[in-house]
Design a protein around this motif. Structure first.
Motif, PDB file in Angstrom:
ATOM      1  N   GLY A 124      14.648   2.215 -15.920  1.00  0.00           N
ATOM      2  CA  GLY A 124      14.722   2.409 -17.309  1.00  0.00           C
ATOM      3  C   GLY A 124      15.478   3.241 -17.797  1.00  0.00           C
ATOM      4  N   THR A 125      15.299   4.624 -17.436  1.00  0.00           N
ATOM      5  CA  THR A 125      16.022   5.620 -17.986  1.00  0.00           C
ATOM      6  C   THR A 125      17.634   5.400 -17.767  1.00  0.00           C
ATOM      7  N   LEU A 126      18.082   4.865 -16.380  1.00  0.00           N
ATOM      8  CA  LEU A 126      19.674   4.762 -16.430  1.00  0.00           C
ATOM      9  C   LEU A 126      19.884   3.533 -17.192  1.00  0.00           C
ATOM     10  N   HIS A 127      18.995   2.597 -17.428  1.00  0.00           N
ATOM     11  CA  HIS A 127      19.518   1.427 -18.229  1.00  0.00           C
ATOM     12  C   HIS A 127      19.628   1.636 -19.799  1.00  0.00           C
ATOM     13  N   ARG A 128      18.820   2.784 -20.276  1.00  0.00           N
ATOM     14  CA  ARG A 128      19.000   3.075 -21.475  1.00  0.00           C
ATOM     15  C   ARG A 128      20.201   3.927 -21.821  1.00  0.00           C
ATOM     16  N   GLN A 129      20.480   4.907 -20.786  1.00  0.00           N
ATOM     17  CA  GLN A 129      21.611   5.779 -20.868  1.00  0.00           C
ATOM     18  C   GLN A 129      23.020   5.033 -20.710  1.00  0.00           C
ATOM     19  N   ALA A 130      22.892   4.175 -19.641  1.00  0.00           N
ATOM     20  CA  ALA A 130      24.266   3.514 -19.363  1.00  0.00           C
ATOM     21  C   ALA A 130      24.767   2.392 -20.215  1.00  0.00           C
ATOM     22  N   GLY A 131      23.953   1.918 -20.984  1.00  0.00           N
ATOM     23  CA  GLY A 131      24.455   0.958 -21.988  1.00  0.00           C
ATOM     24  C   GLY A 131      25.144  -0.266 -21.436  1.00  0.00           C
ATOM     25  N   GLU A 132      26.379  -0.345 -21.760  1.00  0.00           N
ATOM     26  CA  GLU A 132      27.445  -1.618 -21.273  1.00  0.00           C
ATOM     27  C   GLU A 132      27.815  -1.280 -19.847  1.00  0.00           C
ATOM     28  N   GLN A 185      26.692  12.923 -18.772  1.00  0.00           N
ATOM     29  CA  GLN A 185      25.527  13.679 -19.401  1.00  0.00           C
ATOM     30  C   GLN A 185      24.454  12.945 -18.909  1.00  0.00           C
ATOM     31  N   PHE A 186      24.229  12.230 -17.874  1.00  0.00           N
ATOM     32  CA  PHE A 186      22.984  11.550 -17.518  1.00  0.00           C
ATOM     33  C   PHE A 186      21.768  12.592 -17.475  1.00  0.00           C
ATOM     34  N   GLU A 187      20.903  12.222 -17.855  1.00  0.00           N
ATOM     35  CA  GLU A 187      19.559  13.152 -17.664  1.00  0.00           C
ATOM     36  C   GLU A 187      18.486  12.260 -17.413  1.00  0.00           C
ATOM     37  N   TYR A 188      17.505  12.822 -16.524  1.00  0.00           N
ATOM     38  CA  TYR A 188      16.049  11.865 -16.031  1.00  0.00           C
ATOM     39  C   TYR A 188      15.167  12.279 -17.115  1.00  0.00           C
ATOM     40  N   GLY A 189      15.478  13.109 -17.975  1.00  0.00           N
ATOM     41  CA  GLY A 189      14.273  13.559 -18.996  1.00  0.00           C
ATOM     42  C   GLY A 189      12.893  14.158 -18.435  1.00  0.00           C
ATOM     43  N   THR A 190      11.911  13.799 -18.929  1.00  0.00           N
ATOM     44  CA  THR A 190      10.813  14.536 -18.646  1.00  0.00           C
ATOM     45  C   THR A 190      10.065  14.275 -17.375  1.00  0.00           C
ATOM     46  N   ARG A 191      10.607  13.011 -16.560  1.00  0.00           N
ATOM     47  CA  ARG A 191      10.058  12.623 -15.401  1.00  0.00           C
ATOM     48  C   ARG A 191      10.326  13.310 -14.409  1.00  0.00           C
ATOM     49  N   ARG A 192      11.510  14.299 -14.528  1.00  0.00           N
ATOM     50  CA  ARG A 192      11.477  15.179 -13.247  1.00  0.00           C
ATOM     51  C   ARG A 192      10.967  16.734 -13.661  1.00  0.00           C
ATOM     52  N   GLU A 193      10.596  16.924 -14.703  1.00  0.00           N
ATOM     53  CA  GLU A 193      10.074  18.150 -15.115  1.00  0.00           C
ATOM     54  C   GLU A 193       8.726  18.339 -14.644  1.00  0.00           C
ATOM     55  N   ASP A 194       8.361  19.837 -14.336  1.00  0.00           N
ATOM     56  CA  ASP A 194       7.203  20.456 -14.125  1.00  0.00           C
ATOM     57  C   ASP A 194       6.142  19.939 -15.281  1.00  0.00           C
ATOM     58  N   GLN A 195       5.095  19.259 -15.109  1.00  0.00           N
ATOM     59  CA  GLN A 195       4.195  18.849 -16.345  1.00  0.00           C
ATOM     60  C   GLN A 195       3.201  19.771 -16.524  1.00  0.00           C
ATOM     61  N   THR A 196       3.126  20.891 -15.645  1.00  0.00           N
ATOM     62  CA  THR A 196       2.183  21.916 -16.172  1.00  0.00           C
ATOM     63  C   THR A 196       2.041  22.526 -17.454  1.00  0.00           C
ATOM     64  N   GLY A 197       3.163  22.486 -18.159  1.00  0.00           N
ATOM     65  CA  GLY A 197       3.209  23.139 -19.330  1.00  0.00           C
ATOM     66  C   GLY A 197       2.637  22.220 -20.674  1.00  0.00           C
ATOM     67  N   ILE A 198       3.151  21.202 -20.571  1.00  0.00           N
ATOM     68  CA  ILE A 198       2.606  20.223 -21.381  1.00  0.00           C
ATOM     69  C   ILE A 198       1.210  19.887 -21.147  1.00  0.00           C
ATOM     70  N   ILE A 199       0.538  19.799 -20.127  1.00  0.00           N
ATOM     71  CA  ILE A 199      -0.703  19.702 -20.040  1.00  0.00           C
ATOM     72  C   ILE A 199      -1.577  20.895 -20.385  1.00  0.00           C
ATOM     73  N   ASN A 200      -0.786  21.985 -20.147  1.00  0.00           N
ATOM     74  CA  ASN A 200      -1.725  23.419 -20.684  1.00  0.00           C
ATOM     75  C   ASN A 200      -1.541  23.375 -22.194  1.00  0.00           C
ATOM     76  N   LYS A 201      -0.551  23.088 -22.504  1.00  0.00           N
ATOM     77  CA  LYS A 201      -0.507  23.030 -24.179  1.00  0.00           C
ATOM     78  C   LYS A 201      -1.309  22.261 -24.962  1.00  0.00           C
ATOM     79  N   SER A 202      -1.782  21.223 -24.322  1.00  0.00           N
ATOM     80  CA  SER A 202      -2.917  20.372 -25.037  1.00  0.00           C
ATOM     81  C   SER A 202      -4.225  21.193 -25.560  1.00  0.00           C
ATOM     82  N   GLY A 203      -4.559  22.061 -24.384  1.00  0.00           N
ATOM     83  CA  GLY A 203      -5.709  22.879 -24.453  1.00  0.00           C
ATOM     84  C   GLY A 203      -7.103  22.044 -24.122  1.00  0.00           C
ATOM     85  N   LEU A 204      -6.778  20.729 -23.701  1.00  0.00           N
ATOM     86  CA  LEU A 204      -7.873  19.610 -23.221  1.00  0.00           C
ATOM     87  C   LEU A 204      -8.167  19.898 -21.847  1.00  0.00           C
ATOM     88  N   PHE A 205      -7.398  20.348 -20.881  1.00  0.00           N
ATOM     89  CA  PHE A 205      -7.746  20.462 -19.659  1.00  0.00           C
ATOM     90  C   PHE A 205      -7.546  21.720 -19.119  1.00  0.00           C
TER      91      PHE A 205
END
Length: 249
Positions: A206-214, A159-179
């Motif tokens: 860090g992402t691998l480290h957190r999800q891999a644990g032991e 179930q390994f996930e890269y999280g938001t680092r591989r997502e398109d950041q356009t949506g979160i930036i637009n949602k802020s309404g600041l830019f």
């Protein structure tokens, strides 16, 4: 300073991470129009990978990094540069003055912050019509060697996930309404690395480290064995530097 993502044990390995594409960084500089002497705040500056690239382009850089060990290595790498200063702080609360910077950058660090809160902080410290730039180096997962590494990881962590680092950041930036309009820049770059350095770079993931644990050491050992079995050293690693850029409204 202790944060949720504690990179203390990964700091030395972070030195082995590849730099961003010079082509992508130059396109960013050209787009935003910053010039020598303009002020940049590099947030989550780590061991100075992006800081050094900004300083090389003659910007005055304030490098913000909460982790003591990461900041120590960054200071060592930039000790001869008069246009770089370091500060202990986080992206959500940089401790920098209002209306100060022409550009605020995040090199592989935006995803480990509270992004909405961080963007409000960025808007506070940017000058009028200043720029936000967030970026990552993404490995080409279609490359045979990188595909083999992915298989090792997913065999251990289905179930390994890269999280938001591989997502398109356009949506979160637009949602802020600041830019304003978000522009995406990307450029490919091939890094040659000795296998020992590749392994050290993986130890900084860090992402691998957190999800891999032991399982983390076991995964690193398997990657190392696979790479050594290639019977070539150094190896070529294809990356794409991806940057999302937006101007303050």
């Amino acid at each position: 300073m202790i944060t949720e993502w504690d990179y203390t044990d990964l700091a030395k390995a972070y030195l082995k991470r590849p730099d961003y594409s010079d082509v992508a960084i130059d396109r960013m500089i050209d787009l935003v129009g910053v010039k020598p002497g303009d002020k940049a705040c590099d947030v989550g500056a780590g061991t100075a990978h992006l800081t050094l690239m900004l300083a090389k382009r003659h910007l005055d850089v304030v490098s913000v990094e909460p982790n003591n060990e990461m900041r120590k290595h960054g200071k060592i790498r930039t000790k001869e540069l008069l246009n770089v200063v370091w500060r202990e702080a986080i992206g959500e609360d940089t401790g920098q003055p209002d209306n100060t910077f022409d550009i605020v950058t995040f090199g592989s660090s935006f995803s480990v912050t509270d992004r909405p809160k961080t963007m409000r902080e960025v808007a506070r410290i940017l000058k009028e019509k200043g720029w936000l730039a967030v970026m990552w180096n993404h490995r080409d997962l279609d490359d045979p060697i990188q595909s083999a590494i992915e298989n090792i990881i997913r065999d251990a962590i289905p179930q390994f996930e890269y999280g938001t680092r591989r997502e398109d950041q356009t949506g979160i930036i637009n949602k802020s309404g600041l830019f304003g309009e978000v522009t995406k820049i990307q450029a490919s770059v091939i890094h040659q690395q000795k296998i020992g350095d590749v392994i050290e770079a993986w130890r900084s993931h860090g992402t691998l480290h957190r999800q891999a644990g032991e399982k983390f050491d076991e995964i690193i050992y398997s990657i190392q064995n696979m790479l050594k079995g290639l019977d070539k050293d150094p190896i070529e690693i294809p990356y794409t530097t991806r940057i999302w850029i937006a101007q303050l409204n």
